[in-house]
Design a protein around this motif. Structure first.
Motif, PDB file in Angstrom:
ATOM      1  N   PHE B 178      74.030  -8.641  65.512  1.00 44.37           N
ATOM      2  CA  PHE B 178      75.113  -7.749  65.885  1.00 44.37           C
ATOM      3  C   PHE B 178      75.004  -6.505  65.016  1.00 44.37           C
ATOM      4  N   PRO B 179      75.206  -5.330  65.612  1.00 44.70           N
ATOM      5  CA  PRO B 179      74.844  -4.101  64.885  1.00 44.70           C
ATOM      6  C   PRO B 179      75.788  -3.772  63.732  1.00 44.70           C
ATOM      7  N   LEU B 180      75.234  -3.134  62.720  1.00 43.03           N
ATOM      8  CA  LEU B 180      76.019  -2.612  61.602  1.00 43.03           C
ATOM      9  C   LEU B 180      75.954  -1.088  61.625  1.00 43.03           C
ATOM     10  N   LEU B 181      74.739  -0.572  61.642  1.00 41.31           N
ATOM     11  CA  LEU B 181      74.587   0.878  61.610  1.00 41.31           C
ATOM     12  C   LEU B 181      73.257   1.258  62.242  1.00 41.31           C
ATOM     13  N   ALA B 182      73.131   2.548  62.560  1.00 40.77           N
ATOM     14  CA  ALA B 182      71.867   3.058  63.081  1.00 40.77           C
ATOM     15  C   ALA B 182      71.651   4.454  62.512  1.00 40.77           C
ATOM     16  N   ASN B 183      70.397   4.859  62.437  1.00 39.09           N
ATOM     17  CA  ASN B 183      70.058   6.171  61.915  1.00 39.09           C
ATOM     18  C   ASN B 183      68.981   6.813  62.756  1.00 39.09           C
ATOM     19  N   CYS B 184      69.055   8.143  62.894  1.00 39.42           N
ATOM     20  CA  CYS B 184      67.915   8.870  63.450  1.00 39.42           C
ATOM     21  C   CYS B 184      67.717  10.127  62.606  1.00 39.42           C
ATOM     22  N   PHE B 185      66.946  11.065  63.108  1.00 45.14           N
ATOM     23  CA  PHE B 185      66.489  12.167  62.259  1.00 45.14           C
ATOM     24  C   PHE B 185      66.906  13.540  62.769  1.00 45.14           C
ATOM     25  N   VAL B 186      67.052  14.447  61.810  1.00 48.32           N
ATOM     26  CA  VAL B 186      67.256  15.856  62.120  1.00 48.32           C
ATOM     27  C   VAL B 186      66.165  16.619  61.368  1.00 48.32           C
ATOM     28  N   MET B 187      65.751  17.796  61.903  1.00 47.68           N
ATOM     29  CA  MET B 187      64.734  18.549  61.172  1.00 47.68           C
ATOM     30  C   MET B 187      65.421  19.558  60.263  1.00 47.68           C
ATOM     31  N   ALA B 188      65.371  19.291  58.957  1.00 48.55           N
ATOM     32  CA  ALA B 188      65.926  20.235  57.993  1.00 48.55           C
ATOM     33  C   ALA B 188      64.857  21.280  57.684  1.00 48.55           C
ATOM     34  N   TYR B 189      65.251  22.532  57.561  1.00 40.77           N
ATOM     35  CA  TYR B 189      64.242  23.545  57.201  1.00 40.77           C
ATOM     36  C   TYR B 189      64.753  24.466  56.107  1.00 40.77           C
TER      37      TYR B 189
END
Lengths: 300, 467, 285
Positions: B178-189
Motif C-alpha cells: 500500500f503506497p506511502l509516497l512517490a517522487n519524480c523529477f524536475v530539471m533545476a537549472y
C-alpha cells in the motif's frame, strides 16, 4: 619393546584427549553454525531458488550456465585473480619491510606503530568515499598533484585499465594488521640468534637474509594464506566505488555472489558461484599448504 | 603450585564471567522479546487466518485495536527522520497499541540482506516497508491487501493520488503493498550559467537531442575549471532509456525491447553528450556527488527528485546560485520523460495483528493527515487531500518551484524501470552505457552483444510462480 | 680499532637516515587520508569537493559535529558498542589462544582433518551462509539479542585468530613446554603459565584487531539486531550515508572521526604492553 609401544599409545591417547579438549569450543561452533549453513548453501546451488530459498532441484544447470553462458562469471574470476596476483605479493613485501624497519630499534616506536595502524582503524565506508574523491579524474587530488608536473592523469576509476589497480592501491594502504603481525613475528625471534651472528661479524643485510627472513617464514606464511583468502573475497571497495564498472572491469566473484543473492534474488545461482569460489580458494591454499614444509621454518 | 592453581582458576572465572556478563546484559533485555517472538511465530499462522476471517465478518464500524505491532522501515538522513516522525504520530494516536519499530539505514543494500534473512526465517516485522519496484513483489511473504480494502468499503480513487497504487498489484491482481509516497523529477537549472553562456532557459518540450547542440556552450575548461551542461545524476541511465522514444520492455514485462533501434540511438546520443563534455561520465557520479557539481556552479542543470528538493535548493542558495526550474525533457514524440520512485508498506503473512497493521497502512496512505504531512518532507504523500492541499503548496528557494509540479507530473512518469528483480537487466544496461561512453565501443555492436543477454534475463524472470 | 668503530657509526647513521626517510614517507601516506578526514569534517559539502582542494577549511563548520551526532542516538549506541567490544575482545583472545594451543601442540588422529576444516571456514563467502546461519540463531531465539555477535568470539574467536596463534605456538621452541612438563605442570598449566605469556605480543595483536573489528563491525549488528536501542555506533554512522546521492560528507567525516579517536587512543596506550610482552617473550639468551 612391548612396553615402549604401550607408552607410545598412552602418549597418543593423551594427545588425542588434550587435542579435543582444547579445540572443543571451536568444534562446537563449527559443527552447529558452520557445517549446517555450508551444506544448506551447497544444496541450494543445485536449485533455482529465488531469494526466499524455495526452488526446484535442477541438477548441474547453474554450474553449466556459469561455465558456458555467463560472461560476467569469467570476467569476475579474471578480475579477482588479477587482483590477488597484484595485491598479495605487494602486501607481503611492503608489510614485511615495514615490520622489519620498525623492529630496528627505532625511536618513538609506539608512535610509528600507531601511524601505520591508523589506516586500518579508519578504513570504513567514510574513507572509501574519501578515496573516491582522491581518484576522481577531474577534481581529484592525485590528478591535481600530477598537474604540477604537467601531467594530465587518467580518469582513474573510470578507466578500465586503471580501475582495478586503484583498488589494489587502496587496499595496500590499509596494511596495518599485516605490518603488526610481521613485527610481532620478527620481534619473537630470540635475541640469541642475532647475538651469535654479531659475534661472527655478520652485516645487517646478512642477518636479514639468514636469520630474520627464515625465522619469519611462519609469519609470512600466515600473511600469505590469509592474504589470498581475503583477496579472493574482495568486495567492499569495488562495490561502493565502481559497482563493478567500467564495463565490468572491477566486478569480483564476491560481488557477483552478492548481486545474485540479494539484488537479483537468485539464491541458487549465487550459492553455485560461491561454491566455485570456495573450491578455487581451497585448491590454491591446499597447494600452498602442501609446499609449506619446503620453505616454512618451524623451530621444533 | 597453589598459587598457580589460583591463577588458573582466576582466569577461568574471568572467562566465564565475561561470557556470562555478556549473556546477562543481553538476555536481560532480550529474553522476553525472544520468548514472545517464538510464541508469536507459533501463533502467527493461526492469527493471520483468524484475522482474515474477522476482517471479512466485522463491519467497518469501530474495530477495537489492541496488542503489539512491529514495523520495519528503511531510510537514512532526512528519509529516516521523516519515517520516524510519521510513526511517532501513529504511536501517539494509538495508545492502545504497543508499537515497536526500527529504521534500517539503506546504503549498500544492507536492507536487502537483513530483510531477506528475516523474511525467509519468518522473523520479520508485522509491517515491512516495500516499494512497487522491489523484489518483495511477487513473493509469498506478504498478505493480499484486497480483503482489507473491500472491508474498508472505500473507493481508493477518491483518497489516493491517481497512479500511486497501480504498481503494488502483481500479475495475478494480488495487492502486495500500500503506497506511502512517490517522487519524480524536475530539471533545476543555474540561471547565471545560462545567462553567461547566452543560452535560453529550457522550456517545456525540450529534448535531449536539443541538449546535445546547445549544451556544448557549457562544456568549457579543463581540470579545475571544467564545467558541464548537465550532471550525471544516477537517474540519467533511466532517462536515456526513453530519450529516443524507446521503451526497455513490453508492458506485460514479457519481452525485452533492449535490442531495438531506439536503444542504439539512445546510446549514440549518450556518447555524444559525454564525449563533447556536455555531461561528465559514470565515475564522476560515484566519486563526486552530482549535487555538489550543480550547487558549486560546475554544471548548469540537475534533475532534482522530490526527495532531494529541500537539500538541493538550500545548498544552491547557500552558495549564492540562482536556480530556475523546467519540466523534464521529452522524447521525440513529445512525451515527457520522467521516472517515478515510490515506496509503501506491506503486511507480512507472519503478522500477529493484521487489523492494527492495516490501520497503520491506511493512516500512512490517506487516513491520517498528520502522518502524511511528516511524509511530505521527503516526497509526495499518497493521500490525495494532503498531496493537493498541503504538499503542493510547499515552496522552495529558487525561482518558482512548489510541489504542485511534482503532483501534476506524477501521472506522466515511468515507474523505475529496472528495480527489484529486474535489476539484473539494469546492471547489464549500465554496462552497455559504460562500454559506449567510457570504452568507446560502437553502440550498434554493444546492443548486438548485450541485448540477447537481457532477453535471456527476461525469459528467466519468474514474475508469478502461481501462473 | 677507533677508526673501525667510527666508520661503523657513520655507516649506522646512513642506514638509520635511510630507514627514517622511508618510514616518514610511508607515514605521510598513511596519515594523509586521516588528516583529510579531519579537515573535511569541518568543511561544507561544497568546499569538501571544491577544486583546487583547500588544505584547511575556509570556514570552520563545527555544526557538522553537532548535526552529525543528532542523526542517531549515539550516546546509547556508544554504550552498547563499548560493552560488546570489551566482551568480544576478551573472549576472542582467550578462546582463540585456547583452541590454537590444541591445534599446535597435540598431534592427534584427525587433527589434520579438523585443521583443514578450520581453514576452509574462512574460504566460503559469508553471503551465502548468512541466511541459514540466521535461521539457526532464530531457532535458538537469539535474533535481536547480542548472542549472535558474541558466540563466535566465545567459541574459538574465529579461524583467523586461531590460525594466527597456532603459527606462533608452532614457532615457539619445544624446550619451553617440555621444561614446564618436567616441572610437573599439566597441559592447562603449561598453557596459562608458559604458552600465553610467551605469545603476549600476539595476544596484543589479536586483542587490538578484534577490538577494531568489533568496533567497526556494521554488518552483523545490522543483520541480527532489530531494536533501535540495541544498535551500535557503526550502524549510527550509516544513517548519514544517504543512498539518494546527497550524503553530507562533512557530517559523515565528523562522526567517523569521533568513532576513530577512542580506538586510536586505546591502540596508542597498548604500545607499552607490546614492549612488555616482547621483553617477557621467549627464552632469553
Amino acid at each position: 619393546m612391548n612396553k615402549k609401544k604401550k607408552s607410545m599409545s598412552a602418549i597418543e591417547k593423551r594427545n588425542t584427549r588434550n587435542f579435543y579438549f582444547y579445540i572443543f569450543p571451536w568444534l562446537l561452533f563449527f559443527i552447529v553454525l558452520t557445517v549446517y549453513p555450508m551444506i544448506k548453501s551447497l544444496t541450494l546451488s543445485f536449485t533455482d531458488s529465488s531469494f526466499d530459498g524455495k526452488g526446484a532441484f535442477i541438477g548441474f544447470e547453474n554450474f553449466i550456465y556459469a561455465f558456458t553462458q555467463d560472461t560476467r562469471f569469467f570476467q569476475a574470476f579474471k578480475n579477482t585473480i588479477c587482483y590477488v596476483l597484484a595485491y598479495v605479493p605487494l602486501s607481503l613485501v611492503i608489510s614485511f619491510l615495514l615490520g622489519w624497519l620498525l623492529s630496528r630499534h627505532i625511536k618513538f616506536l609506539g608512535l610509528w606503530r600507531t601511524i601505520f595502524y591508523l589506516p586500518y582503524i579508519t578504513s570504513g565506508v567514510a574513507v572509501t568515499i574519501l578515496w573516491g574523491w582522491i581518484f576522481n579524474g577531474s577534481y581529484g587530488l592525485i590528478n591535481y598533484v600530477l598537474s604540477f608536473f604537467g601531467i594530465t592523469g587518467p580518469n582513474w576509476l573510470g578507466d578500465k585499465h586503471f580501475a582495478l589497480a586503484c583498488i589494489v592501491v587502496m587496499n595496500l594502504w590499509a596494511l596495518g594488521n599485516q605490518i603488526l603481525i610481521m613485527l610481532a613475528g620478527i620481534q619473537d625471534i630470540p635475541a640469541s640468534y642475532y647475538e651469535s651472528a654479531q659475534i661472527d661479524g655478520a652485516s645487517t643485510w646478512k642477518q636479514l637474509i639468514s636469520i630474520t627472513i627464515p625465522l619469519s617464514t611462519p609469519t609470512i606464511y600466515f600473511n600469505l594464506v590469509i592474504g589470498i583468502i581475503n583477496a579472493f573475497q574482495l568486495f567492499n571497495q569495488p562495490y561502493i566505488l565502481t559497482q563493478g564498472g567500467p564495463v565490468n572491469s572491477t566486478v569480483t566473484v564476491s560481488m557477483l555472489v552478492f548481486q545474485n543473492a540479494f539484488e537479483y534474488g537468485k539464491m541458487g545461482y549465487a550459492s553455485c558461484i560461491a561454491w566455485c569460489l570456495f573450491v578455487v580458494i581451497m585448491i590454491i591454499t591446499g597447494v600452498i599448504q602442501t609446499t609449506q614444509h619446503k620453505w616454512v621454518f618451524y623451530d621444533d | 603450585m597453589k598459587k598457580q592453581q589460583k591463577k588458573a582458576a582466576l582466569m577461568c572465572m574471568i572467562m566465564t564471567t565475561a561470557a556470562l556478563a555478556a549473556g546477562c546484559g543481553t538476555s536481560g533485555a532480550s529474553g522476553n522479546a525472544s520468548s514472545s517472538a517464538s510464541q508469536a511465530a507459533s501463533a502467527s499462522a493461526e492469527a493471520s487466518d483468524s484475522a482474515n476471517t474477522s476482517a471479512a465478518t466485522e463491519g467497518d464500524g469501530g474495530t477495537q485495536l489492541s496488542g503489539n505491532l512491529n514495523i520495519w522501515a528503511w531510510g537514512a538522513d532526512d528519509e529516516a527522520k521523516s519515517r520516524d516522525a510519521a510513526i511517532q504520530v501513529f504511536i501517539k494516536e494509538h495508545p492502545e497499541l504497543k508499537v515497536d519499530y526500527t529504521i534500517i539505514p539503506t546504503a549498500n543494500s544492507t536492507w536487502d540482506q537483513k530483510a531477506s534473512a528475516a523474511l525467509s526465517s519468518g522473523s520479520a516485522g508485522d509491517v515491512m516497508q516495500m516499494s512497487p519496484d522491489y523484489y518483495g513483489m511477487n513473493t509469498d511473504y506478504y498478505m493480499d491487501l484486497r480483503p482489507f480494502v473491500e472491508k474498508e468499503g472505500i473507493n481508493l480513487d477518491d483518497v489516493l493520488v491517481p497512479g500511486v497504487l497501480d504498481g503494488y498489484y502483481d500479475q495475478d491482481g494480488k495487492l502486495e503493498g500500500f503506497p506511502l509516497l512517490a517522487n519524480c523529477f524536475v530539471m533545476a537549472y543555474n540561471k547565471d550559467m545560462f545567462d553567461a553562456a547566452g543560452v535560453e532557459y529550457p522550456k517545456e518540450g525540450w529534448t535531449m537531442d536539443d541538449l546535445a547542440d546547445w549544451g556544448t556552450k557549457f562544456a568549457k575548461g579543463s581540470g579545475a575549471d571544467q564545467t558541464y551542461a548537465i550532471v550525471k545524476h544516477w537517474v540519467m541511465n533511466n532517462i536515456m532509456l526513453y530519450a529516443e522514444g524507446g521503451t526497455p520492455y513490453s508492458d506485460d514485462l514479457k519481452t525485452s525491447n533492449m535490442g531495438s533501434e531506439n536503444i542504439v540511438k539512445s546510446l549514440e546520443l549518450y556518447n555524444k553528450l559525454i564525449s563533447s563534455g556536455v555531461m561528465p561520465d559514470d565515475t564522476a557520479q560515484n566519486t563526486i556527488p552530482a549535487e555538489t557539481l550543480f550547487v558549486s556552479g560546475k554544471a548548469a542543470m540537475y534533475p532534482c527528485g522530490g526527495f532531494e528538493a529541500i537539500t538541493v535548493t538550500r545548498d544552491a542558495k547557500e552558495n549564492g546560485i540562482n536556480i530556475g526550474f523546467a519540466p523534464m525533457p521529452c522524447d521525440p514524440d513529445g512525451n515527457e520523460i520522467n521516472i517515478q520512485y515510490a515506496t509503501g508498506w506491506a503486511i507480512t503473512k507472519t503478522c500477529k495483528n493484521p487489523d492494527a497493521a492495516w490501520q497503520f497502512l491506511k493512516e500512512s496512505a490517506y487516513a491520517n493527515p498528520d502522518m502524511l504531512k511528516e511524509t511530505a518532507t521527503v516526497g509526495m504523500p499518497a493521500g490525495k487531500d494532503v498531496a493537493d492541499n498541503y504538499y503542493s503548496t510547499l515552496t522552495y528557494d529558487g525561482d518558482g518551484l512548489d510541489n504542485s509540479y511534482y503532483v501534476e507530473h506524477m501521472g506522466k512518469t515511468h515507474l523505475n524501470p529496472f528495480g527489484g528483480t529486474l535489476s539484473s537487466s539494469g546492471d547489464i544496461w549500465s554496462t552497455m552505457v559504460q562500454a559506449v561512453t567510457m570504452d568507446g565501443q560502437d553502440p550498434q555492436a554493444v546492443v548486438d552483444q548485450y541485448a540477447p543477454q537481457i532477453e535471456k534475463e527476461f525469459s528467466g524472470y519468474k514474475f508469478s510462480s502461481k501462473q | 680499532m677507533s677508526t673501525k668503530t667510527k666508520s661503523k657509526t657513520a655507516h649506522n647513521r646512513i642506514v638509520y637516515t635511510i630507514i627514517y626517510i622511508i618510514l616518514i614517507f610511508c607515514a605521510v601516506l598513511c596519515v594523509f587520508p586521516f588528516f583529510w578526514m579531519i579537515t573535511t569534517s569541518f568543511k561544507s559539502t561544497a568546499e569538501a569537493y571544491s577544486f583546487p582542494p583547500t588544505i584547511l577549511p575556509k570556514r570552520w563548520l563545527f555544526s557538522n559535529f553537532v548535526n552529525g551526532l543528532q542523526a542517531a542516538d549515539f550516546g546509547r549506541f556508544t554504550v552498547n558498542t563499548v560493552l560488546l567490544v570489551i566482551v568480544n575482545t576478551v573472549a576472542t583472545v582467550l578462546s582463540s589462544a585456547f583452541v590454537a594451543y590444541g591445534f599446535a601442540k597435540f598431534p592427534a588422529k584427525g587433527s589434520k582433518f579438523w585443521y583443514t576444516c578450520l581453514m576452509a571456514t574462512m574460504m566460503l563467502p559469508g553471503q551465502v551462509t548468512l541466511i541459514p546461519q540466521y535461521l539457526l540463531y532464530y531457532k535458538f531465539h537469539m535474533v535481536d539479542t547480542y548472542w549472535p555477535l558474541i558466540i563466535p568470539s566465545i567459541l574459538g574467536g574465529g579461524a583467523y585468530n586461531i590460525f594466527l596463534y597456532r603459527q606462533f605456538f608452532l614457532s615457539l621452541p619445544k624446550e619451553l613446554s617440555e621444561a614446564a612438563m618436567i616441572d610437573g605442570a599439566n597441559s592447562f598449566q603449561t598453557f596459562t603459565h608458559v604458552m600465553l605469556p610467551s605469545v603476549k605480543p600476539v595476544s596484543m595483536c589479536v586483542g587490538v584487531m578484534s577490538l577494531v573489528w568489533n568496533w567497526n563491525d556494521f554488518y552483523n549488528p545490522l543483520i541480527y539486531i532489530n531494536t533501535t536501542s540495541k544498535f551500535t555506533v557503526s550502524i549510527g554512522l550509516q544513517f548519514l550515508n544517504s543512498s539518494m546521492g546527497t550524503t553530507k560528507i562533512g557530517q559523515m567525516m565528523a562522526v567517523a572521526l569521533i568513532m576513530t579517536i577512542p580506538v586510536m587512543v586505546i591502540f596508542f596506550i597498548c604500545q607499552k604492553y607490546f614492549v612488555e610482552g616482547i621483553k617477557m617473550s621467549g627464552i632469553k639468551g
